[in-house]
Scaffold this motif. Sequence first.
Motif: not given
Length: 359
Positions: A168-172, A217-218, A258-262, A275-276
Amino acid sequence: MCSCYKKIMQLVLVVTLALQSVVQAASFVDVLDLPAKPSALASRSPLLDLAHAGQRLVAVGQRGHILYSDDNGKRWQQAVVPVSSDLNAVYFPTAEQGWAVGNDGVVLHSSDAGATWSKQLDGRQIGDLMFKHYTALALAEPDNEQWAVLAADGQRLIEEGADKPLLDVWFANDKLGYAVGMFNLILRTEDGGRNWTPFQDRTDNPQDFHLNAIASTGDALYIAGEQGLVLKWDDSHRRFAALETPYQGSYFGVVGQPGEVLVYGLRGHVLRSTDGGVNWVRLDSGLQVSISAALLDSRGHYRLFTQAGHTLLTDDSNSKLRLAAQTDPSPIAGATLAADGALVLVGSRGVRALPVEEQ
């Protein structure tokens, strides 16, 4: 048959086999040096991920195939790609600048919204990169045994060759990014991929579990891996810190806002935290098949997809899942929503776009 004739025939056979070996060796071209072949069937070949490059859609898959669509997934063109390695993931932080990663440690970059690509890195370089980086740290801090261990890992990768899958790859933005892969392989760049820094010492992953996915997640950056591994970027300590989760199977992806992750993965497991990552609640999918892709829609709801072609939808509170009706199910590896609202899916049968009314 006289013995002389037998010897002559044996000699002919030996020479023939030797010539065949020479021809085969001469004709071999490493997939890292072999450009992806144009194919009229590319859009129906196995594809593993897709992303937005502005309004354009870009999909990647096996044999170095990269496709792009400017009409919400109805028609696809094949990009110019310098390798034939299988590609596992693609990400565009801007409309023009994007990166793709895959097997053989390959990292590709595009500056024209995915139409053409250049190779920035491959597995033949990663071991040397690690060895030099951690050897320098070992010389600077001889009492720190970690550096010597990681330098030895780099030497081992050199000896093993190019086979170092990046998953996988991710860039800000167009400068700062990460590529992650098997056995805790993680690389960071701060100059758009011109230079990469090994980051194995910045993960709480002592058993070198695979890093399967990285996503933001922002308001936080997460990595999902095998055997219950979930990492979160800790800016104060400049490292990816481990989070405890109630499931010890593999996670294949992360999605959130923001505020939520799955996090989701093996045997239909989906966990949600608000809650992070301190506490997690399991969302019952009702399935035993692995979840392989997910997206967040414009209403803030989630859609999750399985390796058997199921689609799961969250309710208004994102705390429950329901199974959507299936039409022509096939394995799904990646999903996104096009600008017109169409659901675009990639998988073992290539790419397909479902109009809004069919979702």
